[in-house]
Design a protein around this motif. Structure first.
Motif, PDB file in Angstrom:
ATOM      1  N   UNK A  40      35.425  46.833  33.156  1.00 49.30           N
ATOM      2  CA  UNK A  40      34.052  46.360  33.799  1.00 49.30           C
ATOM      3  C   UNK A  40      34.553  46.467  35.410  1.00 49.30           C
ATOM      4  N   UNK A  41      33.541  47.500  35.951  1.00 52.22           N
ATOM      5  CA  UNK A  41      33.727  47.391  37.403  1.00 52.22           C
ATOM      6  C   UNK A  41      32.654  46.828  38.272  1.00 52.22           C
ATOM      7  N   UNK A  42      33.056  45.959  39.398  1.00 55.65           N
ATOM      8  CA  UNK A  42      32.004  45.044  39.986  1.00 55.65           C
ATOM      9  C   UNK A  42      32.163  44.775  41.309  1.00 55.65           C
ATOM     10  N   UNK A  43      31.278  43.898  41.951  1.00 56.94           N
ATOM     11  CA  UNK A  43      31.521  43.574  43.144  1.00 56.94           C
ATOM     12  C   UNK A  43      31.502  41.944  43.205  1.00 56.94           C
ATOM     13  N   UNK A  44      32.481  41.288  44.007  1.00 54.90           N
ATOM     14  CA  UNK A  44      32.434  39.907  44.038  1.00 54.90           C
ATOM     15  C   UNK A  44      31.522  39.677  45.063  1.00 54.90           C
ATOM     16  N   UNK A  45      30.434  38.565  44.411  1.00 53.93           N
ATOM     17  CA  UNK A  45      29.448  38.254  44.928  1.00 53.93           C
ATOM     18  C   UNK A  45      29.225  36.828  45.620  1.00 53.93           C
ATOM     19  N   UNK A  46      30.254  36.131  45.094  1.00 54.92           N
ATOM     20  CA  UNK A  46      30.502  34.711  45.977  1.00 54.92           C
ATOM     21  C   UNK A  46      32.156  34.192  45.345  1.00 54.92           C
ATOM     22  N   UNK A  47      32.754  33.275  46.261  1.00 57.33           N
ATOM     23  CA  UNK A  47      34.232  32.909  46.057  1.00 57.33           C
ATOM     24  C   UNK A  47      34.065  31.657  46.242  1.00 57.33           C
ATOM     25  N   UNK A  48      34.858  30.695  45.359  1.00 63.48           N
ATOM     26  CA  UNK A  48      35.029  29.289  45.682  1.00 63.48           C
ATOM     27  C   UNK A  48      36.477  28.983  45.015  1.00 63.48           C
ATOM     28  N   UNK A  49      37.465  28.884  46.043  1.00 60.88           N
ATOM     29  CA  UNK A  49      38.768  28.641  45.710  1.00 60.88           C
ATOM     30  C   UNK A  49      39.031  29.571  44.537  1.00 60.88           C
ATOM     31  N   UNK A  50      39.488  29.048  43.451  1.00 63.65           N
ATOM     32  CA  UNK A  50      39.976  29.989  42.498  1.00 63.65           C
ATOM     33  C   UNK A  50      38.954  30.467  41.204  1.00 63.65           C
ATOM     34  N   UNK A  51      37.718  30.361  41.696  1.00 63.41           N
ATOM     35  CA  UNK A  51      36.614  31.149  40.729  1.00 63.41           C
ATOM     36  C   UNK A  51      35.733  31.882  41.830  1.00 63.41           C
ATOM     37  N   UNK A  52      35.284  33.010  40.848  1.00 61.28           N
ATOM     38  CA  UNK A  52      34.392  34.116  41.834  1.00 61.28           C
ATOM     39  C   UNK A  52      33.310  34.528  40.901  1.00 61.28           C
ATOM     40  N   UNK A  53      32.295  34.813  41.459  1.00 61.81           N
ATOM     41  CA  UNK A  53      31.134  35.510  40.902  1.00 61.81           C
ATOM     42  C   UNK A  53      31.249  37.064  41.024  1.00 61.81           C
ATOM     43  N   UNK A  54      31.115  37.702  39.898  1.00 60.56           N
ATOM     44  CA  UNK A  54      31.216  39.177  39.921  1.00 60.56           C
ATOM     45  C   UNK A  54      29.885  39.786  39.273  1.00 60.56           C
ATOM     46  N   UNK A  55      29.420  40.777  39.963  1.00 58.50           N
ATOM     47  CA  UNK A  55      28.140  41.589  39.427  1.00 58.50           C
ATOM     48  C   UNK A  55      28.475  42.823  39.158  1.00 58.50           C
ATOM     49  N   UNK A  56      28.353  43.124  37.904  1.00 59.43           N
ATOM     50  CA  UNK A  56      28.789  44.430  37.422  1.00 59.43           C
ATOM     51  C   UNK A  56      27.944  45.621  38.054  1.00 59.43           C
ATOM     52  N   UNK A  57      28.810  46.984  38.191  1.00 54.89           N
ATOM     53  CA  UNK A  57      27.774  47.982  38.590  1.00 54.89           C
ATOM     54  C   UNK A  57      26.895  48.537  37.705  1.00 54.89           C
TER      55      UNK A  57
END
Length: 85
Positions: A40-57
Motif C-alpha cells: 500500500x502506497x500512501x502519505x502520512x497525514x498526521x503523526x502523534x509519537x508512535x502512531x501515524x495516519x496514512x492516506x492511501x494513494x
C-alpha cells in the motif's frame, strides 16, 4: 530501509500505523507491506509519537478491508514500512 510497523484501523482510504519508534511527519511518503496483503502506497497525514495516519494513494476495495478485519479482528497485523525519499 524496511522498518517494522503494525497496521491498525484499516479503512478503504487509509489506516493508522504503530511505527514502533520510527519518527514520521505529515507529508512523508510510505510503502506499507502488510503480512499476507498487497503493498500500500500512501502519505502520512498526521503523526502523534508512535502512531501515524496514512492516506492511501488509491482507495482499497471494501472486500480487502473486510478480509483484513476478519483475519486480524483486534490486534492488527505486522507490516514492513519503507519510507520513500
Amino acid at each position: 530501509h524496511d522498518q517494522p510497523a503494525i497496521v491498525r484501523d484499516l479503512a478503504v482510504a487509509g489506516c493508522r500505523l504503530e511505527t514502533q519508534g520510527i519518527r514520521l511527519e505529515a507529508g512523508n511518503r510510505v510503502l506499507i507491506r502488510p503480512s499476507g496483503f498487497e503493498s500500500l502506497l500512501g502519505t502520512v497525514v498526521w503523526s502523534d509519537n508512535e502512531n501515524v495516519g496514512v492516506k492511501f494513494d488509491e482507495c482499497l476495495n471494501q472486500s480487502v478491508v473486510d478480509r483484513f478485519c476478519r483475519l486480524h479482528p483486534e490486534a492488527g497485523t505486522s507490516a514492513l514500512l519503507d519510507i520513500a525519499a
